[in-house]
Design a protein around this motif. Sequence first.
Motif, PDB file in Angstrom:
ATOM      1  N   ASP A  86       0.859  -1.148  -0.092  1.00  0.00           N
ATOM      2  CA  ASP A  86       0.015   0.145  -0.039  1.00  0.00           C
ATOM      3  C   ASP A  86       0.814   1.275  -0.024  1.00  0.00           C
ATOM      4  OD1 ASP A  86      -2.651   0.863   0.006  1.00  0.00           O
ATOM      5  OD2 ASP A  86      -2.398   1.500   2.140  1.00  0.00           O
ATOM      6  N   HIS A  87       1.945   1.027   0.656  1.00  0.00           N
ATOM      7  CA  HIS A  87       2.750   2.515   0.770  1.00  0.00           C
ATOM      8  C   HIS A  87       3.638   2.550  -0.342  1.00  0.00           C
ATOM      9  CE1 HIS A  87       4.779   5.361   3.084  1.00  0.00           C
ATOM     10  NE2 HIS A  87       6.093   4.925   2.784  1.00  0.00           N
ATOM     11  N   HIS A  89       3.306   1.029  -3.560  1.00  0.00           N
ATOM     12  CA  HIS A  89       2.435   1.391  -4.878  1.00  0.00           C
ATOM     13  C   HIS A  89       1.136   1.465  -4.542  1.00  0.00           C
ATOM     14  CE1 HIS A  89       5.878  -0.579  -6.849  1.00  0.00           C
ATOM     15  NE2 HIS A  89       5.884  -1.367  -5.982  1.00  0.00           N
ATOM     16  N   PRO A  90       0.744   2.799  -4.274  1.00  0.00           N
ATOM     17  CA  PRO A  90      -0.624   3.256  -3.775  1.00  0.00           C
ATOM     18  C   PRO A  90      -1.428   3.591  -5.402  1.00  0.00           C
ATOM     19  CG  PRO A  90       0.785   5.197  -3.685  1.00  0.00           C
ATOM     20  CD  PRO A  90       1.766   3.920  -4.018  1.00  0.00           C
ATOM     21  N   ALA A  91      -2.784   3.711  -4.978  1.00  0.00           N
ATOM     22  CA  ALA A  91      -3.565   4.173  -6.067  1.00  0.00           C
ATOM     23  C   ALA A  91      -3.195   5.611  -6.338  1.00  0.00           C
ATOM     24  CB  ALA A  91      -4.947   4.040  -5.319  1.00  0.00           C
ATOM     25  N   GLU A  92      -2.975   5.789  -7.880  1.00  0.00           N
ATOM     26  CA  GLU A  92      -2.659   6.987  -8.430  1.00  0.00           C
ATOM     27  C   GLU A  92      -3.217   7.298  -9.627  1.00  0.00           C
ATOM     28  OE1 GLU A  92       1.444   7.699  -7.695  1.00  0.00           O
ATOM     29  OE2 GLU A  92       1.930   5.610  -8.985  1.00  0.00           O
ATOM     30  N   SER A  97      -4.543   0.433  -6.408  1.00  0.00           N
ATOM     31  CA  SER A  97      -3.392   0.101  -5.865  1.00  0.00           C
ATOM     32  C   SER A  97      -2.888  -1.151  -5.825  1.00  0.00           C
ATOM     33  CB  SER A  97      -3.301   0.529  -4.494  1.00  0.00           C
ATOM     34  OG  SER A  97      -4.309  -0.433  -3.724  1.00  0.00           O
ATOM     35  N   GLU A 100      -5.344  -2.897  -4.109  1.00  0.00           N
ATOM     36  CA  GLU A 100      -6.742  -3.446  -4.579  1.00  0.00           C
ATOM     37  C   GLU A 100      -6.551  -4.298  -5.996  1.00  0.00           C
ATOM     38  OE1 GLU A 100      -8.711   1.019  -4.163  1.00  0.00           O
ATOM     39  OE2 GLU A 100      -7.116   0.843  -5.344  1.00  0.00           O
ATOM     40  N   ARG A 183       5.455  -4.549  -8.066  1.00  0.00           N
ATOM     41  CA  ARG A 183       5.210  -3.625  -9.247  1.00  0.00           C
ATOM     42  C   ARG A 183       4.711  -4.641  -9.961  1.00  0.00           C
ATOM     43  NH1 ARG A 183      10.039  -2.147 -10.279  1.00  0.00           N
ATOM     44  NH2 ARG A 183      10.131  -0.147  -8.950  1.00  0.00           N
ATOM     45  N   HIS A 186       1.486  -6.076  -9.747  1.00  0.00           N
ATOM     46  CA  HIS A 186       0.424  -4.949  -9.526  1.00  0.00           C
ATOM     47  C   HIS A 186       0.178  -4.789 -11.270  1.00  0.00           C
ATOM     48  CE1 HIS A 186      -0.075  -0.406  -8.883  1.00  0.00           C
ATOM     49  NE2 HIS A 186      -1.319  -0.815  -9.050  1.00  0.00           N
ATOM     50  N   TYR A 192      -5.568  -3.732 -13.054  1.00  0.00           N
ATOM     51  CA  TYR A 192      -4.952  -2.562 -13.619  1.00  0.00           C
ATOM     52  C   TYR A 192      -5.026  -2.497 -15.136  1.00  0.00           C
ATOM     53  CZ  TYR A 192      -0.774   0.366 -13.930  1.00  0.00           C
ATOM     54  OH  TYR A 192      -0.085   1.527 -14.180  1.00  0.00           O
TER      55      TYR A 192
END
Lengths: 219, 526
Positions: A86-87, A89-92, A97, A100, A183, A186, A192
């Motif tokens: 979470d830290h 690779h947060p949602a952005e 994220s 998620e 990464r 994700h 994604y």
Amino acid sequence: MKRRRFFKSLAVVPAGTVLLAQQPATQPAPTPAAPPAGRGARGGRGGGAPAAPPAAVPDIGITAVGEQVQKFFTATQFATLKRLADHLHPAENGDPSAVECHAPEFLDFLLSVSPAPEQATYRVGLDLLNSKARTQFKKAFADLDAKQVDTIIKPLVVAVPWAWALPKDPGERILYVANRDLRTAHRNSREYAEAGIASGRRQPFPQAFLLPVDPTYKG
Amino acid sequence: MAQKSYDVIIVGSGHSGGMAAKILTERGANVLMLNAGPVLDGTRDRVNKFAYELPYRGFGKPGRLSHVVQANEFNANQWVDEQEVPYTHDPANPYNWVRVRTFGGRSLYWARQSFRLSDYEFKSSEWGDSSENSWPISHADMDPFYRRVEGIFRVSGRNEGNLPQFPDGNLIEPNRQPDSTTIQRVTDLAQKRGWGVSKMRSSGGIGGLAASTNLLIPDALATGKLDIANNAIVREVSIDKATGLANGVHVVDRHSRQERLVKAKIIVLAAGTLESTRIVLNSGIANSSGLVGRYHSDQIYGVQVYASVPEARDGKAPQGLMGGQAFLPRFRNIRKDALSKFAGGYCAMIGSGQGAQAGHFPLYGAELQKKLASYAGSVVNGTIYGERPARYENHVRINKTVSDAWGIPALHIDVKDGPNEFAMAKDAADTFEEMFKTLGWEVFAKHDKFHPPGYSIHEVGTMRMGDNPKKSVLNKWCQSHDIKNLFAVDGSSFVTCGWQNPTITILALSMRASEHIADEIAKKNL
């Protein structure tokens, strides 16, 4: 092999992915012949091969149902990994994220079938992060706020100019490896990809996947 | 039913086997080609998928193909299964043996870089290498064959007026685009130091494919004199006890495991360097020198130095500053008054206009993204192909306790890096760093590490050629000193590897050896 057949097969042997990219995204599904009403494909009563399936069998995929059973990490290790994900690779920018996208859950599966050295990197490294959190903040790593997480991980993030020479320090090593793997897990997730398509910012392209060309024969 | 009789059996369908088939059939020989695997069919065997559709999200199945760094989950099935065809090595000395057993072999996947060896490599012992490491042939012997191979493979590149370390070839010269300012500055600096500068040379082939399957084997089939048997795994060469000559090969059917003896007058091994050597070792033949398996050589890959051009950061590079590549052929050990502390040479490739990588900086999150964005397009990178010189102790042998899925004893590979490799890598990294700093660029990442042996997929040697039967396995025609109707036309005959990708030399050697075989058949010497 007859010469004509040989040349025909050569024409479809691709040069890497260059030619493959020109292929359709999916192979067209063969259209099965309609089975005789009420009978098996061989026409026998209750025997022989089963009737051919209908033209399209709906399949939502196993990943769309139920929840993944955790196999590898302890509850504490998994919570630590989730906090780290979470830290890092947060949602952005409208993308979900890593959490998620269920990247930590995927890594739990991946590590459960990985060789022992990779497993040890995660187990030792995540335990170390949690231990540092307990020592410095009297809390589990999973319960740290962002500033506290930074305090712990910043000294452990080092440059790795040669990806095959991983840091020897277990803390530095877990930071590099987990960041790299989270990464990939994700960015390669369905969630994604679908978020990119939905927002119109990315159009993922499939790649050529070589099927097993033959059964293997062992022992 | 009477078996068809063949003049020649060729073991292997890659570049060397394909070239042998083309030359020998065109010269009238009846040839049987044996290929250990199946024929790939691009429509039947491939589908397009997204990474998330794969079982391991693109990571690949953990532990599978642990030696094949080039493998990923998409292409995993193109490589030889390491459980099915195992090999062994000391865990302290890893070896990455990268293999393909489908029809056409590794010729379907090679990177197509096409550099001739020069006399610095053919006569390596005159340039600081061990006294054992000179070939019985020179560049002049090879030049006519290189020319023909370059024509068939449509090699493009730039002739430089015959630099001794980078001989001119029969090249298609592409339109010369002006170099970017950064590449011109690298070029000026290198030339000031007396180093040659050129461009990469690459086989264009046809339709982007430069394989045996489209450039060589069709010509052989057109003669009507080539038969091909796939899924045919050669266990060993058969010897006629009366004459001491090879009279065929024992072949195992990949599917049924039925073994057959296939006979021919001449046996040409083209299975790839280490597979051909494995066949000879398992046959227990052609080894009066005791050198079968010895003098392995290949190349070191991995050294990297990255610099950022300050005026190109933050997207501010003026047009023409960045982009392109400079190629420096071997520039060490080319003057006898300036030999290095290491033997052999390396080429340098310097690219301009790239970005940095996440691992280059001790950063993460937004800070890392900002840094990467700032450096995007401003990066100049240097890397090498370096020679791992041939040494007696670097060898392969049969492991009698491990066999493949067909019961054929496996290879044990005993190859390790020595001071020469480490000294060469350090020299290269230091040289790049010094050059980039001289040019006013910020060196932000540097390492002199490199992959284990085998990684380059350029393994050669282990049945080296030479004039002296006591010091070599093959003669200058890739012909066994001991068994005159046995040839090995792949990379196994190499004496030195050089820094050059070996394919174009393997092709030229196979062409040369095959013409010799045809001549000898015509003279009834074989």
